[in-house]
Design an enzyme around this catalytic site. Sequence first.
Site, mmCIF file in Angstrom:
data_model
loop_
_atom_site.group_PDB
_atom_site.id
_atom_site.type_symbol
_atom_site.label_atom_id
_atom_site.label_comp_id
_atom_site.label_asym_id
_atom_site.label_seq_id
_atom_site.Cartn_x
_atom_site.Cartn_y
_atom_site.Cartn_z
ATOM 1 N N LYS A 174 5.478 -10.430 3.277
ATOM 2 C CA LYS A 174 5.966 -9.641 4.422
ATOM 3 C C LYS A 174 5.557 -10.218 5.777
ATOM 4 C CE LYS A 174 6.656 -5.115 2.362
ATOM 5 N NZ LYS A 174 6.415 -3.678 2.522
ATOM 6 N N GLY A 181 -5.802 4.880 4.972
ATOM 7 C CA GLY A 181 -5.398 3.531 4.546
ATOM 8 C C GLY A 181 -5.052 2.713 5.766
ATOM 9 N N ALA A 182 -5.326 1.416 5.691
ATOM 10 C CA ALA A 182 -5.114 0.574 6.875
ATOM 11 C C ALA A 182 -4.455 -0.750 6.508
ATOM 12 C CB ALA A 182 -6.452 0.338 7.561
ATOM 13 N N GLY A 183 -3.729 -0.759 5.416
ATOM 14 C CA GLY A 183 -3.042 -1.988 4.995
ATOM 15 C C GLY A 183 -1.655 -2.086 5.612
ATOM 16 N N GLY A 184 -0.825 -2.917 5.019
ATOM 17 C CA GLY A 184 0.511 -3.179 5.557
ATOM 18 C C GLY A 184 1.370 -1.934 5.629
ATOM 19 N N ASN A 194 -9.992 4.779 6.998
ATOM 20 C CA ASN A 194 -9.872 3.809 5.902
ATOM 21 C C ASN A 194 -11.214 3.642 5.215
ATOM 22 O OD1 ASN A 194 -8.361 1.792 4.444
ATOM 23 N ND2 ASN A 194 -9.573 0.238 5.505
HETATM 24 P P1 NDP Z 1 -2.523 -3.092 1.120
HETATM 25 O O1 NDP Z 1 -3.115 -3.877 0.011
HETATM 26 O O2 NDP Z 1 -2.058 -3.783 2.354
HETATM 27 O O3 NDP Z 1 -3.600 -1.974 1.606
HETATM 28 C C1 NDP Z 1 -4.287 -1.204 0.664
HETATM 29 C C2 NDP Z 1 -5.043 -0.069 1.338
HETATM 30 O O4 NDP Z 1 -5.548 0.793 0.314
HETATM 31 C C3 NDP Z 1 -6.248 -0.519 2.170
HETATM 32 O O5 NDP Z 1 -6.391 0.346 3.279
HETATM 33 C C4 NDP Z 1 -7.408 -0.321 1.180
HETATM 34 O O6 NDP Z 1 -8.647 -0.075 1.796
HETATM 35 C C5 NDP Z 1 -6.954 0.926 0.482
HETATM 36 N N1 NDP Z 1 -7.542 1.088 -0.845
HETATM 37 C C6 NDP Z 1 -7.334 0.330 -1.938
HETATM 38 N N2 NDP Z 1 -8.027 0.814 -2.986
HETATM 39 C C7 NDP Z 1 -8.692 1.909 -2.544
HETATM 40 C C8 NDP Z 1 -9.560 2.849 -3.152
HETATM 41 N N3 NDP Z 1 -9.887 2.756 -4.434
HETATM 42 N N4 NDP Z 1 -10.026 3.854 -2.393
HETATM 43 C C9 NDP Z 1 -9.708 3.963 -1.094
HETATM 44 N N5 NDP Z 1 -8.890 3.107 -0.459
HETATM 45 C C10 NDP Z 1 -8.380 2.091 -1.180
HETATM 46 O O7 NDP Z 1 -1.353 -2.239 0.460
HETATM 47 P P2 NDP Z 1 -0.041 -1.657 1.187
HETATM 48 O O8 NDP Z 1 -0.455 -1.059 2.474
HETATM 49 O O9 NDP Z 1 1.024 -2.672 1.200
HETATM 50 O O10 NDP Z 1 0.441 -0.521 0.161
HETATM 51 C C11 NDP Z 1 -0.237 0.713 0.049
HETATM 52 C C12 NDP Z 1 0.545 1.608 -0.902
HETATM 53 O O11 NDP Z 1 1.781 1.967 -0.321
HETATM 54 C C13 NDP Z 1 0.866 0.924 -2.236
HETATM 55 O O12 NDP Z 1 0.612 1.839 -3.284
HETATM 56 C C14 NDP Z 1 2.345 0.633 -2.145
HETATM 57 O O13 NDP Z 1 2.977 0.681 -3.410
HETATM 58 C C15 NDP Z 1 2.831 1.785 -1.276
HETATM 59 N N6 NDP Z 1 4.073 1.470 -0.537
HETATM 60 C C16 NDP Z 1 5.155 2.302 -0.719
HETATM 61 C C17 NDP Z 1 6.340 2.076 -0.061
HETATM 62 C C18 NDP Z 1 7.487 3.002 -0.283
HETATM 63 O O14 NDP Z 1 8.616 2.648 0.109
HETATM 64 N N7 NDP Z 1 7.291 4.187 -0.866
HETATM 65 C C19 NDP Z 1 6.501 0.932 0.868
HETATM 66 C C20 NDP Z 1 5.304 0.129 1.004
HETATM 67 C C21 NDP Z 1 4.146 0.393 0.308
HETATM 68 P P3 NDP Z 1 -9.653 -1.264 2.172
HETATM 69 O O15 NDP Z 1 -9.197 -1.770 3.498
HETATM 70 O O16 NDP Z 1 -10.975 -0.584 2.223
HETATM 71 O O17 NDP Z 1 -9.571 -2.298 1.081
#
Ligand code: NDP
Length: 265
Positions: free
Chosen positions: A68, A129-132, A153
């Site tokens: 992405k 959450g703070a990912g993509g 996050n």
């Molecule tokens: P990323 O890998 O970019 O980010 C993951 C996030 O989840 C980070 O903030 C991470 O925290 C946190 N995290 C992971 N494991 C844990 C845990 N056990 N406890 C607490 N926090 C946790 O992923 P994305 O942002 O790309 O995706 C996130 C979700 O959104 C996915 O499940 C994806 O399938 C879904 N999604 C759905 C879409 C839709 O159209 N419905 C579109 C895009 C995504 P840390 O920074 O601490 O590691």
Amino acid sequence: MIDVFKLGVIGDPVEHSLSPAIHHQFGQQTNIELAYKAYHVKKQELENFIQAFFKNGGHGLNVTLPHKLDCLDLADIVSKEVDEIGAANTLRINDQKKIVAETTDGQGFIYDCDQKNIQIENKNILIVGAGGAAQSIIPAIAQKKPNNLIITNRTKEKIIPILDKFAAHSLNSFEDFDKEIDLFINATSAGHLNSFAWDEGNDLLTSNTVFYDLSYGESARAFLKWSSQFSRKSFDGTGMLISQAAHSFNHWFKIMPNINKINII
Ligand code: NDP
């Protein structure tokens, strides 16, 4: 005149993508003949793949993890939102044969909220959450003028550059926030490991709080179970998934398909 429009999704892995099934149904619905495939593209193949795809008549691509961000290097033009977020999920070719990068996650989220009558305007919205995915929905939520838009996050340091990046959208940290949360958005990927836990401010969650997990299907199960202790208003991200796909389709064909008629089971 094109008879069959060549489309696809690129990712690594990509085998379990639901996008081919969704877009084929959009095609049937709108009488547009399309060949939409999932392409397993590794990082080192990305540049060649995208260039060859569009050179050889490709009409549009969806982009999923982990491409992405990197796909922006191959785009000639990026939308204002993509520029701000720094990631795209949709590529198209314009009339001048330029590759244009768009993002539809934010629009997809908002569209699904509208369908479900989830209010954002004047409400307190928390993103966990703070990912993509979290970042991709921030500008679209901010546009709807919430009362407060806050983020937290697991890894707190990751919040700092995000607050900076979206400062113009009045995004704030959850730290010290003490008002009732109206909409709790789970943007973590914790559900992929079949778990979800959050205890930073449970006293701010009530039976009026709406819970929305961006994850869907099995991956949303743990969150939906956790949220049921507070409220019965919980949703998974299936609607967002279909809506973001519909907005991609709209970028490619200038037709918005009906998202309520899609079956992905
Ligand atoms: P990323 O890998 O970019 O980010 C993951 C996030 O989840 C980070 O903030 C991470 O925290 C946190 N995290 C992971 N494991 C844990 C845990 N056990 N406890 C607490 N926090 C946790 O992923 P994305 O942002 O790309 O995706 C996130 C979700 O959104 C996915 O499940 C994806 O399938 C879904 N999604 C759905 C879409 C839709 O159209 N419905 C579109 C895009 C995504 P840390 O920074 O601490 O590691």
